[in-house]
Design an enzyme around this catalytic site. Structure first.
Site, short mmCIF file in Angstrom:
data_model
loop_
_atom_site.label_atom_id
_atom_site.label_comp_id
_atom_site.label_asym_id
_atom_site.label_seq_id
_atom_site.Cartn_x
_atom_site.Cartn_y
_atom_site.Cartn_z
N SER A 184 65.28 24.78 44.82
CA SER A 184 64.69 25.39 43.62
C SER A 184 65.45 25.12 42.33
O SER A 184 64.89 25.23 41.25
CB SER A 184 64.55 26.90 43.82
OG SER A 184 65.82 27.48 43.97
N HIS A 212 58.64 26.71 47.80
CA HIS A 212 58.31 25.98 46.57
C HIS A 212 57.42 24.78 46.82
O HIS A 212 57.43 23.82 46.04
CB HIS A 212 59.60 25.54 45.85
CG HIS A 212 60.28 26.65 45.12
ND1 HIS A 212 59.80 27.18 43.93
CD2 HIS A 212 61.38 27.36 45.42
CE1 HIS A 212 60.59 28.15 43.53
NE2 HIS A 212 61.56 28.29 44.41
N LYS A 243 54.27 32.88 45.52
CA LYS A 243 54.42 31.84 44.50
C LYS A 243 53.06 31.17 44.27
O LYS A 243 52.20 31.78 43.64
CB LYS A 243 55.52 30.86 44.91
CG LYS A 243 56.91 31.53 44.84
CD LYS A 243 58.07 30.60 45.11
CE LYS A 243 59.39 31.29 44.81
NZ LYS A 243 60.25 31.50 45.97
C1 LIG Z 1 61.14 32.54 46.57
C2 LIG Z 1 61.82 32.09 47.79
C3 LIG Z 1 62.01 32.94 48.88
C4 LIG Z 1 61.65 34.41 48.83
O1 LIG Z 1 60.27 34.58 48.80
P1 LIG Z 1 59.68 36.07 48.70
O2 LIG Z 1 58.36 36.01 49.39
O3 LIG Z 1 59.59 36.38 47.25
O4 LIG Z 1 60.63 36.97 49.41
C5 LIG Z 1 62.58 32.43 50.03
N1 LIG Z 1 62.97 31.13 50.10
C6 LIG Z 1 62.81 30.29 49.06
C7 LIG Z 1 63.25 28.86 49.19
C8 LIG Z 1 62.25 30.74 47.88
O5 LIG Z 1 62.12 29.91 46.85
#
Ligand SMILES: *Cc1c(COP(=O)(O)O)cnc(C)c1O
Length: 396
Positions: A184, A212, A243
């Site tokens: 990320s 992502h 997301k």
């Molecule tokens: C955003 C993210 C998470 C957490 O996701 P949530 O559903 O908000 O808990 C976990 N792993 C990665 C790589 C992320 O980017």
């Protein structure tokens, strides 16, 4: 009762993070999530820092599906899944996700953080090994901490180092290679084709956290496994509904049915935490309806990303190379990254500066995130502001 000493310690910690410039303030948005948002103070800004990759977070069809499900299935479950928290729509969403990802079965969690946190401990023990990329997400790191397996860490995306850890761990019983599908802070995509080759050579499982990527990476948006041509070769995919897939909340783990079945029996964030709210489940099914019917959202995202990456490089900014909608603009200086994000906000572009400890020392940057909901004229407007501030701060 809380003691004066303890309060003093807390205040000391808070003040020190403030004086180091590490204290995080939250900006308040006055309306729904989108590419153009009003923030507290009243100004309108172009939003280039949401994970709203497909622009579906406030989509009318998604919001309507949430309302419809609210009417039909109620507000909450007041139960974990295995007691009385499973409705037909929870099973339907799990099946739809398995179908979307070409996996055998899927288990829902309240968040991807929980999916990762509850993955390792039920499946691996001290005879086993977990081989983890050095830049993996915090939730993977925490999940691994809860498990007794032997840990190996390989340098980010370094296949030689991964192979050497596979060789070092050969005496362990079961081994799993764990990687983010996309990292990320850099927008780098994991080399899943090479990872799967190594996993097959050394008899290891492959687990990918595709938060992502799910919904837009790959030519039909299935994720990193599609992008890398390894659909069917990845054993476990964890991802988020928070997301690209509508952005509310919720996560899942998807893969071989025996693995998913063990997680349903033993995974603690699943067993001891509430079911996903029906409205989120219904809206997530609608998101899948939309993106299985057309690739136009991920196609627009790709076009927007290429456009922004090309233009911002032509201006003379130093960006991390790649194709992902996460576009890091490298500044290498923490103070400068804060100054630049402040100036951009004043001019109407909302982006965030990242610096140590979120990224390595001396690698401060501004992270831009492109969305399918950005119009080309919004991107052009942002580019003009980048140009102006870049010159003002002697970056370009
Ligand atoms: C955003 C993210 C998470 C957490 O996701 P949530 O559903 O908000 O808990 C976990 N792993 C990665 C790589 C992320 O980017």
């Amino acid at each position: 009762m809380i003691t004066k000493d303890f309060l003093e310690k807390l205040n000391l910690d808070l003040n020190s993070s403030k004086s180091l410039g590490l204290y995080k303030k939250e900006r308040i948005i006055l309306e729904e999530q989108g590419s153009n948002i009003k923030v507290e103070g009243g100004s309108e800004v172009l939003n280039f820092c949401a994970n709203n990759y497909l622009g579906l977070s406030s989509d009318n069809r998604v919001v309507s599906a949430a309302k419809r499900t609210l009417d039909m299935y109620g507000y909450g479950m007041s139960s974990v899944r295995f007691i009385c928290g499973t409705q037909t729509i929870h099973k339907e969403l799990e099946n739809r996700l398995s179908n979307f990802l070409s996996t055998e079965d899927t288990i829902l969690y309240a968040a991807a953080f929980d999916a990762n946190g509850g993955f390792f401990e039920p499946l691996f023990d001290k005879e086993d090994a977990i081989i983890s990329d050095s830049l993996n997400h915090a939730s993977i790191i925490d999940g691994i901490r809860l498990c007794k397996a032997v840990r190996y860490r390989y340098q980010n995306n370094d296949m030689k180092d991964l192979e050497s850890k596979l060789i070092d761990s050969q005496s362990q019983r079961n081994r799993v290679i764990v990687t983010d599908g996309v990292f990320s802070m850099d927008g780098y995509i994991a080399k899943l084709d090479q990872i799967c080759d190594l996993a097959e050579k050394y008899n290891a499982l492959v687990m990918v956290d595709d938060c992502h990527s799910t919904g837009f990476l790959g030519k039909t948006g299935r994720g990193t496994h599609e992008h890398c041509g390894v659909v069917g070769r990845v054993d476990i995919i964890t991802s988020t509904l928070g997301k690209a897939l509508g952005g509310a909340m919720g996560g899942f783990t998807s893969g071989k049915k025996e693995i998913i079945d063990v997680l349903r029996q033993k995974s603690r964030p699943y067993l001891f935490s509430n079911s996903l709210a029906p409205s989120i489940v219904g809206a997530s099914i609608e998101v899948l309806n939309i993106i299985e019917e057309t690739t136009s959202y991920r196609d627009t995202l790709e076009t927007n990303t290429n456009y922004f990456r090309t233009k911002i490089s032509e201006m003379g900014f130093d960006i991390k190379s790649g194709t992902h909608p996460i576009v890091p603009i490298m500044l290498y200086d923490a103070k400068l990254s804060q100054k630049m994000s402040n100036r951009l906000l004043e001019e109407g572009v909302y982006v965030v500066g990242f610096f140590f400890p979120v990224v390595p020392r001396g690698e401060a940057r501004i992270r831009v995130q492109i969305s399918a909901s950005h119009t080309i004229s919004q991107i052009d407007k942002a580019l003009n502001i980048f140009n102006k501030i870049g010159k003002e701060l002697n970056i370009i």
